[in-house]
Design a protein around this motif. Structure first.
Motif, PDB file in Angstrom:
ATOM      1  N   GLN A  44       0.950  -1.129   0.130  1.00 38.82           N
ATOM      2  CA  GLN A  44       0.085   0.177   0.085  1.00 38.82           C
ATOM      3  C   GLN A  44       0.827   1.453   0.088  1.00 38.82           C
ATOM      4  OE1 GLN A  44      -2.861   1.833   3.404  1.00 38.82           O
ATOM      5  NE2 GLN A  44      -4.016  -0.056   2.288  1.00 38.82           N
ATOM      6  N   ALA A 104       3.372   1.973  -1.484  1.00 37.59           N
ATOM      7  CA  ALA A 104       3.922   2.109  -2.813  1.00 37.59           C
ATOM      8  C   ALA A 104       3.025   2.967  -3.691  1.00 37.59           C
ATOM      9  CB  ALA A 104       4.416   0.997  -3.723  1.00 37.59           C
ATOM     10  N   TRP A 105       1.695   3.277  -3.161  1.00 42.16           N
ATOM     11  CA  TRP A 105       0.873   3.709  -4.187  1.00 42.16           C
ATOM     12  C   TRP A 105      -0.315   4.508  -3.662  1.00 42.16           C
ATOM     13  CZ3 TRP A 105      -4.497   2.113  -4.417  1.00 42.16           C
ATOM     14  CH2 TRP A 105      -4.844   0.954  -3.638  1.00 42.16           C
ATOM     15  N   TYR A 157      -9.293   6.285  -9.447  1.00 41.96           N
ATOM     16  CA  TYR A 157      -8.240   5.306  -9.632  1.00 41.96           C
ATOM     17  C   TYR A 157      -7.987   4.404  -8.393  1.00 41.96           C
ATOM     18  CZ  TYR A 157      -3.308   4.202 -10.015  1.00 41.96           C
ATOM     19  OH  TYR A 157      -2.193   3.521 -10.175  1.00 41.96           O
ATOM     20  N   SER A 203      -8.399   0.335  -7.868  1.00 38.18           N
ATOM     21  CA  SER A 203      -7.311  -0.527  -7.496  1.00 38.18           C
ATOM     22  C   SER A 203      -7.540  -1.419  -6.348  1.00 38.18           C
ATOM     23  CB  SER A 203      -5.916   0.229  -7.246  1.00 38.18           C
ATOM     24  OG  SER A 203      -5.461   1.287  -8.085  1.00 38.18           O
ATOM     25  N   GLN A 257       1.134  11.013  -8.664  1.00 38.53           N
ATOM     26  CA  GLN A 257       0.697   9.458  -9.145  1.00 38.53           C
ATOM     27  C   GLN A 257       0.032   9.658 -10.317  1.00 38.53           C
ATOM     28  OE1 GLN A 257       0.971   6.628  -6.584  1.00 38.53           O
ATOM     29  NE2 GLN A 257       1.738   7.447  -4.705  1.00 38.53           N
TER      30      GLN A 257
END
Length: 255
Positions: free
Chosen positions: A3, A5-6, A43, A47, A217
């Motif tokens: 988690q 990481a994004w 987004y 995910s 991002q």
């Protein structure tokens, strides 16, 4: 999925909400309808849904809209537009013009939360307002003033082709994903000038306050006062000089 990481720290409460929505779908074997979500929230929700093995669809009232409601489903149940419960109201100024910020301010002044309101498309003296179905009748009954203009409110039998934000695709190379680096390259500013612009509060990230240390991002929208919007569209890898290549969309303001 890592988690960290994004997902940004400030986004983790939203992601936990999305996890709860997915758990509810699994437990009840029924779909879950969200409020209006920003592109970045869409987004993140997609995910989380994919990670949980769910199908998702989105709709905001018209083709190409920015803020949309999402349906999370245990399988593809092929929802129709009506399943997203989006109302469209046509606001027409009896005299004068109306502006986007005035429409939003007047609607929120009725006590609505921002998440109940989708896109607002303004064309001179007419605005098309997209809201949740549960609030459509309330706005229809109570909204009479937008800014200084008195307005009439109608439910259009057919929504015309609405103008879409004309984002121009631009490929840029940046030394890092730091927000100040992206703003500098996209707006053709020096790094120092970009940092000053962010520090004085002239830049927002996904409609909230931004800082120079934020990293962009995919799906992020940056708003730069006096310049316009920057949408992060795609990561294109690295250049021969080891810079990060991004495809962004640029929407210049009318200022």
């Amino acid at each position: 999925m890592n988690q960290a990481a994004w997902v940004r720290e400030r986004e983790r409460p939203f992601v936990r909400n999305a996890e709860d929505w997915c758990n509810q779908v699994h437990q009840q074997q029924n779909w879950y309808l969200t409020d209006f979500l920003t592109p970045r929230e869409q987004y993140l929700t997609t995910s989380v849904a994919v990670k949980n093995g769910l199908v998702n669809e989105s709709f905001g009232g018209y083709t190409g809209c920015e803020r949309q409601r999402m349906l999370l489903m245990p399988d593809n149940w092929y929802p129709t537009a009506e399943d997203f419960a989006v109302d469209c109201l046509q606001l027409t100024a009896i005299a004068g013009e109306i502006a986007h910020k005035d429409v939003l301010g007047s609607v929120l002044g009725l006590g609505l939360h921002r998440k109940m309101v989708g896109d607002i498309v303004v064309d001179d003296a007419t605005a098309y307002l997209f809201v949740t179905h549960t609030m459509g009748q309330y706005i229809y009954d109570h909204l009479h003033q937008v800014g200084r203009a008195t307005v009439s409110v109608a439910r259009p039998s057919q929504i015309p082709a609405l103008p879409l934000p004309n984002y121009q695709p631009v490929d840029i190379s940046v030394p890092s994903l730091r927000l100040d680096a992206v703003v500098a390259r996209a707006c053709q500013l020096s790094r120092g000038k970009s940092q000053e612009t962010v520090e004085r509060g002239a830049v927002t990230l996904n409609f909230t306050e931004a800082s120079n240390g934020d990293e962009v991002q995919i799906g992020d929208i940056l708003s730069v006062r006096g310049f316009g919007r920057i949408k992060i569209l795609e990561a294109l890898g690295t250049s021969r000089r080891d810079k990060l290549r991004l495809r962004i969309g640029v929407l210049r303001s009318n200022m």
